[in-house]
Structures are given as structure tokens and as C-alpha cells.
Design a protein around this motif. Structure first.
Motif, PDB file in Angstrom:
ATOM      1  N   GLY A 343       5.928   5.181  10.581  1.00  0.00           N
ATOM      2  CA  GLY A 343       4.470   5.145  10.612  1.00  0.00           C
ATOM      3  C   GLY A 343       3.902   4.591  11.897  1.00  0.00           C
ATOM      4  O   GLY A 343       2.681   4.443  12.019  1.00  0.00           O
ATOM      5  N   GLY A 344       4.777   4.243  12.870  1.00  0.00           N
ATOM      6  CA  GLY A 344       4.309   3.796  14.171  1.00  0.00           C
ATOM      7  C   GLY A 344       3.611   2.452  14.183  1.00  0.00           C
ATOM      8  O   GLY A 344       2.915   2.115  15.134  1.00  0.00           O
ATOM      9  N   GLY A 345       3.783   1.669  13.125  1.00  0.00           N
ATOM     10  CA  GLY A 345       3.169   0.352  13.083  1.00  0.00           C
ATOM     11  C   GLY A 345       1.767   0.341  12.519  1.00  0.00           C
ATOM     12  O   GLY A 345       1.158  -0.716  12.382  1.00  0.00           O
ATOM     13  N   SER A 346       1.240   1.503  12.184  1.00  0.00           N
ATOM     14  CA  SER A 346      -0.126   1.560  11.660  1.00  0.00           C
ATOM     15  C   SER A 346      -0.171   2.006  10.209  1.00  0.00           C
ATOM     16  O   SER A 346      -1.241   2.176   9.631  1.00  0.00           O
ATOM     17  CB  SER A 346      -0.994   2.499  12.504  1.00  0.00           C
ATOM     18  OG  SER A 346      -0.479   3.824  12.465  1.00  0.00           O
ATOM     19  N   GLY A 347       1.007   2.191   9.596  1.00  0.00           N
ATOM     20  CA  GLY A 347       1.058   2.675   8.225  1.00  0.00           C
ATOM     21  C   GLY A 347       1.394   1.588   7.225  1.00  0.00           C
ATOM     22  O   GLY A 347       1.970   0.553   7.558  1.00  0.00           O
ATOM     23  N   ALA A 348       1.011   1.824   5.982  1.00  0.00           N
ATOM     24  CA  ALA A 348       1.336   0.911   4.886  1.00  0.00           C
ATOM     25  C   ALA A 348       2.642   1.382   4.249  1.00  0.00           C
ATOM     26  O   ALA A 348       2.653   2.236   3.373  1.00  0.00           O
ATOM     27  CB  ALA A 348       0.205   0.899   3.860  1.00  0.00           C
ATOM     28  N   THR A 349       3.763   0.832   4.709  1.00  0.00           N
ATOM     29  CA  THR A 349       5.067   1.330   4.256  1.00  0.00           C
ATOM     30  C   THR A 349       5.862   0.306   3.459  1.00  0.00           C
ATOM     31  O   THR A 349       6.988   0.584   3.071  1.00  0.00           O
ATOM     32  CB  THR A 349       5.921   1.798   5.454  1.00  0.00           C
ATOM     33  OG1 THR A 349       6.381   0.664   6.186  1.00  0.00           O
ATOM     34  CG2 THR A 349       5.138   2.707   6.374  1.00  0.00           C
ATOM     35  N   CYS A 350       5.287  -0.897   3.236  1.00  0.00           N
ATOM     36  CA  CYS A 350       6.007  -1.918   2.468  1.00  0.00           C
ATOM     37  C   CYS A 350       5.537  -1.878   1.021  1.00  0.00           C
ATOM     38  O   CYS A 350       4.802  -2.755   0.553  1.00  0.00           O
ATOM     39  CB  CYS A 350       5.785  -3.305   3.073  1.00  0.00           C
ATOM     40  SG  CYS A 350       6.463  -3.491   4.734  1.00  0.00           S
ATOM     41  N   ASN A 351       5.927  -0.833   0.329  1.00  0.00           N
ATOM     42  CA  ASN A 351       5.545  -0.672  -1.073  1.00  0.00           C
ATOM     43  C   ASN A 351       6.641   0.077  -1.819  1.00  0.00           C
ATOM     44  O   ASN A 351       7.609   0.564  -1.232  1.00  0.00           O
ATOM     45  CB  ASN A 351       4.192   0.058  -1.186  1.00  0.00           C
ATOM     46  CG  ASN A 351       4.171   1.364  -0.413  1.00  0.00           C
ATOM     47  OD1 ASN A 351       5.139   2.110  -0.417  1.00  0.00           O
ATOM     48  ND2 ASN A 351       3.061   1.645   0.271  1.00  0.00           N
ATOM     49  N   ALA A 352       6.486   0.145  -3.131  1.00  0.00           N
ATOM     50  CA  ALA A 352       7.514   0.758  -3.965  1.00  0.00           C
ATOM     51  C   ALA A 352       7.662   2.244  -3.683  1.00  0.00           C
ATOM     52  O   ALA A 352       8.760   2.802  -3.809  1.00  0.00           O
ATOM     53  CB  ALA A 352       7.181   0.523  -5.438  1.00  0.00           C
ATOM     54  N   ALA A 353       6.555   2.900  -3.316  1.00  0.00           N
ATOM     55  CA  ALA A 353       6.618   4.338  -3.079  1.00  0.00           C
ATOM     56  C   ALA A 353       7.527   4.674  -1.907  1.00  0.00           C
ATOM     57  O   ALA A 353       8.298   5.631  -1.948  1.00  0.00           O
ATOM     58  CB  ALA A 353       5.209   4.876  -2.828  1.00  0.00           C
ATOM     59  N   VAL A 354       7.453   3.895  -0.832  1.00  0.00           N
ATOM     60  CA  VAL A 354       8.313   4.130   0.335  1.00  0.00           C
ATOM     61  C   VAL A 354       9.722   3.645   0.067  1.00  0.00           C
ATOM     62  O   VAL A 354      10.706   4.254   0.484  1.00  0.00           O
ATOM     63  CB  VAL A 354       7.719   3.444   1.576  1.00  0.00           C
ATOM     64  CG1 VAL A 354       8.669   3.557   2.769  1.00  0.00           C
ATOM     65  CG2 VAL A 354       6.377   4.064   1.928  1.00  0.00           C
TER      66      VAL A 354
END
Length: 504
Positions: A343-354
Motif C-alpha cells: 500500500g506504499g505506506g498510505s494504506g490501512a493494512t493492519c487488519n484481519a482482512a489483510v
């Protein structure tokens, strides 16, 4: 703002989703008006999230599953010593470097120097206005190096944004004399192909070699043409930095394709970045080694001759790694931690979906000897404290915590905060401490959080994109031995030999 040190269960569903050559630097003081970053140098504009995700965030805060907006929380073994807000440089805070009693903090508007002789009360020594995105920073002796990775009208600190399609545009390396920390002097610049996203120093007595990492060429960019399958090497004479120049552009990914022999990316490998250069390189001079995080590839490099780096091994992870971002050796130089900046540092990736394997660290053992050494994947590590969909969060910059016989690391996770973790067992890494703030917003995805978190002489220093300069202290028997290690200088991408000799 409130601060708590309560541990919390966080495993939940949270969303899917110048002095010479006419170069000019402006030295600012606290009383002067702040600089304004140019278009293209600022972080992405806030993005709205769905009503259901916003409601989910509010519910998670209400239930105590994530911190409240701007609330500070941390584990019992982490102490928040102080925070120094931004001052006259309002841009994005970026990387950190250290020398003696000073910390050097990059910012998209320039850089700031702190006196950290008293870590409880860091004092601003200087603030230098010199806009240009990244402003990745490092120091060696009396020299300070600053990366510019946005196309500028010229090489001065008074430049403005200008399209990369114009031949007259400039981006690359800037060099300052910091013999007087209160009055840094801009002494030289070196233009490099595709600019300088990050850089890494390979210091020697008379010269400093600078490995410049950059990427994303285009046929429409006169100074950033494909294929761009290597790194620029700058040689800087310490006594005559104005003579700095690019001495070579070694190709790290030779091949017959239009972009060389690196990862082709999509459509061959969907969701993976095509390798068109490197994002970051970490060198280990005591072992003549370097580790390259190069978009779609991770590489182990021989740097016995710093002017002629040679690839020893090259690996890819086309299942879980989207963008190879940075690398850290362990103390015995038999492991490398690579980070994936999904996500290049701008995404919300610390969640269960990821999930726990993407936007994470990949731990690799180094097996074999000499030119036959291989990188062998062992495991992933990702913080399991799920963040809101309004928080950018992914693995980012960190450093070793020097304890003999252990592999310990502190690491920034943007709005995921600062994590202290143990990878002594390559197959079973575990977090042992953390510090974080609640979301900047509960309604929009805004870029913020810790860009870099590094251990230096007994303390952890974090440069928060939005909130400023944080000082943390770890109080834990597992990390306490590191307090005895004192360094005169630290550029994390130039890993030091923390001890008199390496363990066999």
C-alpha cells in the motif's frame, strides 16, 4: 491528549478495505514563519472511508479495542519520555540519523537537528528549510546527506516543484557541512537518475561512498529513462565534498527484458511491484555485505569493493510481498529481515482482512558460505494489534537493539506505532513491547504515525509523520544489556558492528 499503559486485546475485524556554487539553504528559528511544502511533496490527501467502516472505528474505540483519537497507549515495559511537536517545518517527518549527542530528523521541508544529551528534554539546535520529498538523511563526520526524490526547478533550497518531463528539472543528493551544528552549510549537490528516494553510506577514511536508490523510470522523463535496473554510486571526498560525483551505475538485475532481470510484476505476478530499481539498501561494512530491498526482489550483495557491488543471491515472494521496502541484518549476519510496504505506506493494512502475512516482515536465514550463500525464508512477523481503516499501517523502518545472543528489533509501523520484537528464533518471532497513538481521524484515512523508530544509546527515537519527535525508553530485562552499548554515530542503513568482534 491522554496516555495509558494498559495492554489490550486487539484481534478483531476492523474493515476490509548554500555556501558553494550558489546553493542556498535557509536556516530557520522557532520565531520565524513556517515553510509550505510544494505540490507533490506533501502526503496524499485524506481519503474518506465508508460509513460502516467509520462506525466500526467508533465502536472499536468505545469498546476499548483500539485507542481513542490521538490517545497514547503502550505496553508496561515501554515508557514515553517526551514528544517534541513540529515547529517551523510543517511537512512530513521522515528518517533519522545520529551523531554524538545529536539527532538529525528529516522532513519534506528540510531537516531539524536536536541536542539529545538530555533525552527527556531534546533541544532544537537548528532547522533548515530545503524542500523536496523524502529528505532521507544520514551523517558521516562533518557531512550530512539529504535525498531529494521530487522533481525540482533547480538544486537550491529555494527550488520549487517542476515536472519531471522537463529536462531542466533536478533531483538527487544534497550535501551539507555540519561542523557547526547550529549553522549547517550547503556545500554540494549531485544529480542522479530518477532522483534519490533513499541513500546508504559506505564510509571510508578519505571518501564516503553513497549508494543511491531510486525507481519508477518513464520514457517521458529525460533524466529517468528505462531500464533503470541498478543504483547510482556517488564518491564524496571528505576534504573536498564539492568534488562529489557519480562514478558508476552498476546494474544489479541484468537481463534481456525492457527492465532487466528483476521481478516483472503484473500481469506475470499480480499485485507485485515490477523491479525498476531499489527502494533501500542496508550495508554491513564489517562483513562486506549489503541487503537490497528492490521493489519486487530481495538481494544479498557483496560490497568488498564498494565501487563494484555484486549480487550473491536474489529472492522473490510473489504470494505475500507487494513491495520490498527495507532490510536489516541481525548481529551475526546470518539473518535478514525484509519489510513489505504493502500500500506504499498510505494504506490501512493492519487488519484481519489483510491478515498476518502481507504488509509484514519476512525473516530470511543466510545459509552457506562465500558466493554460494543463499537466502532461505523462515517466517513472517506482523503486529497483531489491529488498526482502524482510517489508519495507515504497514511494516516500516526499524533497527536492531544490540543484545549479544539475541535478535531484537524496534520498528515503526506508521499509525500502528512502534513495536519491539524478538526474532532470535527465525521461525517464531514475537512482539515484546509496543507504543502507539489512536487514529488521527475516525472519518478519513490520513497519513501519519511513526516513519522511523531507532534504538540509540539507551533510548528509542521515533519521527512521527504528523505528531513530531518522540523519545521512548524500554524497561525490560531482555533489552537492558543494550544500554551498555554506546555509539558515536548511527545511520541505520549503515549497520555498525555493535561489539568489539562478531560472535562466531
Amino acid at each position: 491528549m491522554t496516555q495509558q499503559n494498559r495492554p489490550r486485546a486487539r484481534h478483531r475485524r476492523l474493515g476490509v478495505a548554500a555556501a558553494a556554487f550558489g546553493l542556498v539553504a535557509t536556516l530557520l528559528t522557532a520565531g520565524q514563519a513556517g515553510a509550505t511544502p510544494d505540490p507533490g511533496d506533501a502526503p496524499a490527501s485524506p481519503k474518506g472511508v465508508s460509513k460502516s467502516d467509520a462506525a466500526d472505528t467508533r465502536a472499536a474505540i468505545s469498546n476499548g479495542e483500539i485507542p481513542g483519537q490521538d490517545e497514547i497507549v503502550h505496553s508496561d515495559n515501554i515508557e514515553h519520555i517526551t514528544n517534541i511537536p513540529k515547529d517551523v517545518l510543517p511537512g512530513t517527518n521522515s528518517d533519522l540519523a545520529f551523531q554524538g549527542k545529536y539527532a538529525f530528523a528529516g522532513n519534506y521541508d528540510g531537516f531539524r537537528i536536536f541536542d539529545i544529551s538530555n533525552p527527556k528534554k531534546p533541544a532544537t539546535v537548528a532547522q533548515v528549510l530545503c524542500p523536496g520529498s523524502q529528505n532521507d538523511i544520514s551523517v558521516s563526520g562533518d557531512l550530512l546527506f539529504l535525498s531529494t526524490d521530487s522533481s525540482r526547478s533547480d538544486d537550491s533550497c529555494a527550488s520549487t516543484s517542476q515536472p519531471a518531463t522537463e529536462k531542466s528539472s533536478w533531483e538527487g543528493m544534497k550535501i551539507f557541512d555540519i561542523s557547526d551544528k547550529r549553522k549547517p552549510e550547503y556545500v554540494a549537490s549531485v544529480e542522479t537518475a530518477c532522483g534519490s528516494h533513499t541513500h546508504t553510506l559506505v564510509p571510508e577514511r578519505r571518501n564516503v561512498y553513497v549508494y543511491v536508490s531510486s525507481y519508477s523510470p518513464s520514457a517521458t522523463f529525460p533524466d529517468c529513462q528505462p531500464p533503470h535496473d541498478g543504483i547510482s554510486i556517488i564518491k564524496v571526498p571528505r576534504k573536498a565534498p564539492e568534488q562529489a560525483k557519480v562514478i558508476d551505475f552498476p546494474v544489479l538485475f541484468p537481463g534481456s527484458g525492457p527492465d532487466g532481470g528483476g521481478n516483472p510484476g503484473a500481469p506475470t505476478n499480480p499485485g507485485v511491484s515490477k523491479t525498476t530499481g531499489c527502494h533501500d539498501i542496508t550495508v554491513l561494512p564489517s562483513k562486506d555485505l549489503a541487503a537490497g530491498a528492490c521493489m519486487g526482489d530481495g538481494v544479498l550483495i557483496d560490497i568488498e569493493d564498494p565501487e563494484e557491488p555484486k549480487i550473491i543471491d536474489q529472492v522473490q515472494d510473489n504470494v505475500n510481498f507487494a513491495f520490498w521496502h527495507s532490510a536489516t541484518f541481525n548481529q551475526k549476519a546470518n539473518k535478514i529481515v525484509f519489510t513489505d510496504e504493502l500500500g506504499g505506506g498510505s494504506g490501512a493494512t493492519c487488519n484481519a482482512a489483510v491478515g498476518p502475512k502481507r504488509g509484514a516482515n519476512g525473516i530470511y536465514d543466510i545459509v552457506g558460505k562465500g558466493d554460494k550463500r543463499k537466502l532461505v525464508f523462515k517466517s513472517y512477523f506482523k503486529i497483531d494489534r489491529h488498526q482502524a481503516d482510517t489508519e495507515n499501517c504497514v511494516a516500516h523502518n526499524g533497527s536492531l537493539i544490540p543484545v549479544k545472543g539475541k535478535d531484537l528489533m524496534v520498528q515503526a509501523w506508521y499509525q500502528g506505532g512502534v513495536s519491539v520484537w524478538d526474532f532470535t528464533d527465525s521461525s517464531k518471532p514475537k512482539e515484546i513491547g509496543y507504543f502507539e497513538r489512536g487514529p488521527l481521524s475516525t472519518t478519513t484515512l490520513q497519513t501519519g504515525g511513526s516513519w522511523s523508530a531507532y534504538y540509540y544509546n539507551g533510548y528509542v527515537y521515533s519521527n512521527d509523520i504528523a505528531k513530531g519527535f518522540d523519545v521512548l525508553k524500554i524497561n525490560d530485562r531482555r533489552t537492558d544489556p543494550a544500554k551498555r552499548i554506546r555509539l558515536d554515530e548511527l545511520n541505520v542503513q549503515t549497520q555498525p558492528d555493535y561489539f568489539d568482534r562478531w560472535d562466531d
